[in-house]
Write a protein that holds these residues in place. Structure first.
Motif, PDB file in Angstrom:
ATOM      1  N   HIS A 106       0.813  -1.213   0.000  1.00 31.69           N
ATOM      2  CA  HIS A 106       0.000   0.000   0.000  1.00 31.69           C
ATOM      3  C   HIS A 106       0.850   1.268   0.000  1.00 31.69           C
ATOM      4  O   HIS A 106       0.727   2.110  -0.880  1.00 31.69           O
ATOM      5  N   THR A 120       1.394   6.732  -1.131  1.00 31.29           N
ATOM      6  CA  THR A 120       0.635   5.479  -1.269  1.00 31.29           C
ATOM      7  C   THR A 120       0.284   5.167  -2.718  1.00 31.29           C
ATOM      8  O   THR A 120       0.350   6.023  -3.598  1.00 31.29           O
ATOM      9  N   SER A 121      -0.127   3.919  -2.885  1.00 30.19           N
ATOM     10  CA  SER A 121      -0.651   3.471  -4.172  1.00 30.19           C
ATOM     11  C   SER A 121      -1.901   4.272  -4.515  1.00 30.19           C
ATOM     12  O   SER A 121      -2.746   4.508  -3.654  1.00 30.19           O
ATOM     13  N   ARG A 123      -4.392   3.336  -6.366  1.00 32.09           N
ATOM     14  CA  ARG A 123      -5.576   2.464  -6.441  1.00 32.09           C
ATOM     15  C   ARG A 123      -6.715   3.102  -7.227  1.00 32.09           C
ATOM     16  O   ARG A 123      -7.810   3.310  -6.712  1.00 32.09           O
ATOM     17  N   THR A 137       4.857   3.537 -12.692  1.00 31.83           N
ATOM     18  CA  THR A 137       4.159   3.317 -11.438  1.00 31.83           C
ATOM     19  C   THR A 137       3.909   4.694 -10.844  1.00 31.83           C
ATOM     20  O   THR A 137       4.832   5.510 -10.757  1.00 31.83           O
ATOM     21  N   VAL A 139       2.626   7.052  -7.598  1.00 30.86           N
ATOM     22  CA  VAL A 139       2.275   7.100  -6.175  1.00 30.86           C
ATOM     23  C   VAL A 139       1.737   8.495  -5.865  1.00 30.86           C
ATOM     24  O   VAL A 139       2.101   9.477  -6.504  1.00 30.86           O
ATOM     25  N   ASP A 182       1.183  -3.686  -7.903  1.00 27.76           N
ATOM     26  CA  ASP A 182       1.126  -2.507  -8.760  1.00 27.76           C
ATOM     27  C   ASP A 182      -0.168  -2.520  -9.581  1.00 27.76           C
ATOM     28  O   ASP A 182      -0.914  -3.495  -9.580  1.00 27.76           O
ATOM     29  N   ASN A 183      -0.406  -1.424 -10.294  1.00 27.78           N
ATOM     30  CA  ASN A 183      -1.661  -1.269 -11.025  1.00 27.78           C
ATOM     31  C   ASN A 183      -1.703  -2.135 -12.289  1.00 27.78           C
ATOM     32  O   ASN A 183      -0.674  -2.577 -12.791  1.00 27.78           O
TER      33      ASN A 183
END
Ligand code: ADP
Ligand code: MG
Length: 280
Positions: A106, A120-121, A123, A137, A139, A182-183
């Motif tokens: 997370h 944080t991620s 999401r 990626t 964040v 990861d996404n």
């Protein structure tokens, strides 16, 4: 006396830069029928770099990066190292942080100058979509729960990743699986480059364990991060990448790829199969 086959196989694995922790593990390597690989630090080099800093309206890019580095400097995650290195590279002073907390899969939070800073991620957050489409990626950096910026981070594929995945596919009966926190967009991009069709993205550490357990086939998990430790423990055979590996994964794993070459993993599976033929 001649060495028992499994012990000479351990010595041989050592010559390939792979530490196999016991004869039982050496034997299990050859029983593996399915392989699950983590993405960051496993298929990729785990030495990511910050390629973009997008401050929110009214914020300054250097301020966002310095705050993020303050919150991240106690984390051993590859993304954290990238953020701290980027702040150092820009000559920014990294603020002192207290109450550091890491949530595997997370992100992190800490108190910086009396404010709660989290990295944080995203999401699925809107601000991250553009970066993720570029294969980065993303964040999110927040201060007291308000978004102050987004960082884009990019990692290189290991040069031997596609070859190692192909060799592992040849040695097993199931298709290799990519398990990542990861996404989906970034995961799909990396999976495409190494030839993996079964991709599970957005996973938390417990989801990785569930993905390992969903099959009755003896499964090898290859990972590097704290977030992989539960999956490594649940696997028939847990393999940690040595250089990117966190202390926890190196301890939990049955096998450590000390020289950090993914291509050594199928070689060691093959060594195990040969040794087992001699034992039988
Ligand atoms: P992977 O499974 O690919 O190794 P992780 O599960 O370690 O990825 O991380 C999943 C996601 O969680 C990352 O892409 C990131 O968004 C977020 N994350 C994890 N740790 C950190 C951290 N220290 N700082 C910022 N984000 C993090
Ligand atoms: Mg990882």
């Amino acid at each position: 006396a001649t060495m028992p086959p499994l012990l000479s196989a351990i010595a041989n694995a050592g010559r390939h830069g792979v530490l196999v922790k016991s004869a039982v593990v050496m034997e299990r390597l050859g029983q593996v029928e399915r392989v699950a690989l983590d993405k960051t630090g496993t298929l990729t080099e785990g030495a990511p770099r910050v390629v973009r800093v997008d401050p929110a309206a009214g914020r300054d890019a250097d301020e966002v990066l310095a705050l993020a580095a303050g919150a991240e400097h106690l984390s051993e995650h590859p993304l954290a190292r990238a953020i701290v290195a980027a702040a150092h590279g820009k000559g920014l002073a990294i603020p002192a942080a207290e109450d550091f907390r890491a949530t595997p899969g997370h992100g992190v939070s800490a108190t910086v100058d009396g404010r709660k800073v989290a990295v944080t991620s995203p999401r699925g957050a809107e601000a991250a979509a553009e970066l993720e489409d570029a294969g980065h990626t993303a964040v999110i950096v927040t201060v007291d729960d308000a978004v102050v910026g987004t960082l884009g981070i990019a990692d290189r594929l290991r040069p031997d990743a596609a070859g190692a995945v192909a060799a592992l596919r040849d040695l097993t009966s199931a298709e290799p699986v990519l398990l990542t926190g990861d996404n989906e967009r970034t995961a799909a991009q990396v999976a495409g480059e190494v030839g993996i069709s079964d991709v599970r993205a957005g996973l938390l550490p417990a989801d990785k364990v569930a993905a390992v357990r969903e099959s009755a086939q003896p499964t090898m998990v290859i990972g590097d991060g704290v977030n992989d430790a539960p999956a490594l423990a649940a696997a028939h055979c847990g393999v940690a990448m040595g250089r990117a590996g966190s202390d926890l994964t190196l301890q939990t794993a049955d096998v450590v790829v000390v020289r950090d070459e993914l291509a050594a993993v199928p070689k060691v599976v093959d060594l195990s199969r040969r040794a087992r033929r001699l034992v039988q």
